[in-house]
Design an enzyme around this catalytic site. Sequence first.
Site, PDB file in Angstrom:
ATOM      1  NE  ARG A 223      31.503  -1.256 -15.176  1.00 16.28           N
ATOM      2  CZ  ARG A 223      32.196  -2.374 -14.934  1.00 16.28           C
ATOM      3  NH1 ARG A 223      33.134  -2.779 -15.764  1.00 16.28           N
ATOM      4  NH2 ARG A 223      31.952  -3.089 -13.853  1.00 16.28           N
ATOM      5  CG  HIS A 275      33.331  -6.724 -19.799  1.00 15.16           C
ATOM      6  ND1 HIS A 275      32.459  -5.700 -19.515  1.00 15.16           N
ATOM      7  CD2 HIS A 275      34.100  -6.857 -18.692  1.00 15.16           C
ATOM      8  CE1 HIS A 275      32.684  -5.246 -18.290  1.00 15.16           C
ATOM      9  NE2 HIS A 275      33.683  -5.943 -17.776  1.00 15.16           N
TER      10      HIS A 275
HETATM   11  C1  GLV Z   1      34.034  -6.312 -14.240  1.00 13.73           C
HETATM   12  O1  GLV Z   1      33.761  -5.590 -15.139  1.00 13.73           O
HETATM   13  C2  GLV Z   1      34.090  -5.921 -12.846  1.00 13.73           C
HETATM   14  O2  GLV Z   1      33.635  -4.810 -12.534  1.00 13.73           O
HETATM   15  O3  GLV Z   1      34.561  -6.718 -12.042  1.00 13.73           O
END
Ligand code: GLV
Length: 311
Positions: A223, A275
Amino acid sequence: MKVLVHIDDAEQWRDALARRLPEAEVITGSAPAEQRRQADYLAAWKPPEALLREPEALKGIVNLGAGVDALLNNPGLPEGVPIVKLRDAGMASLIGDYVRYGVLHFQRDFDRYRRQQHAGEWREHAVVDKADWPVGVLGLGAIGARVANMVAADGFPVHGWSRSEKALEGITCHHGDDGLDDLLARVRTLVLLLPDTRATRQIIDARALARLPEGASLINPGRGTLIDEAALLEALGDGDSEGRLRGALLDAFPEEPLPEASPLWVHPRVWVTPHMAGPTPLGDALDQVAEALRAFEAGEPQATVDPAAGY
Ligand code: GLV
């Protein structure tokens, strides 16, 4: 049971989930409002606040991802409804590959060779043995533990950290604040796989970065909120010479998409990915969603998220 699904490709999820759970009526946000109001369960990834407020008597929520930060921070989240999250569902092995790529990138000097290529410079660097390249993994949940094992299987000594004490075979485990300091001082590559909670926000600040050995590298598929970005940029230096921190491979950011004006986009020692480290493979995830919903219906829900802890 009536299940409301919300995710980018919701129709595909709806059809596949309906095949796995013939006893359920599976709908998406495009179903009539009356049906959405009657949903018993919500299976969702980052649902909009309005959608979260619609069902009148939700019995459970399945978070279609591993991180529950977005859901817990949503003001529309009804209080007291149990939440189950995807545990690993194939994500961990994808994230493991991302991390292995990153570790090898730095250990085999691909960052340096790229810069040399731009300068037309032909110069070989001596390989640092994997045994002399300790890797630290912060977060030993379902994903962190799997990733730690994958990196260890490649031959790197792996140190893992969790807030409370854990034991994993083949991994040197540390815990608590002192354990974190201890780990930071030992590792050449640091990998962040902690959830976003009050306790982990900006855990990698100037002080933590200063504890890393000179020339360490950072990989963050976790994160964005785990890192103090100003401190990170400071540790990376101006890009012309290697700073205290040699480089960073970043997949998660406090604001996504990463804003156009972010200096991270153009920093020569930073690799930005959108991401993408751990997308949720549909098949495995659907098996888990079906299992979670059946357990809810049977009145024996699986381990649920603790909203106070944040994971
Ligand atoms: C992606 O970031 C998740 O938390 O699955």
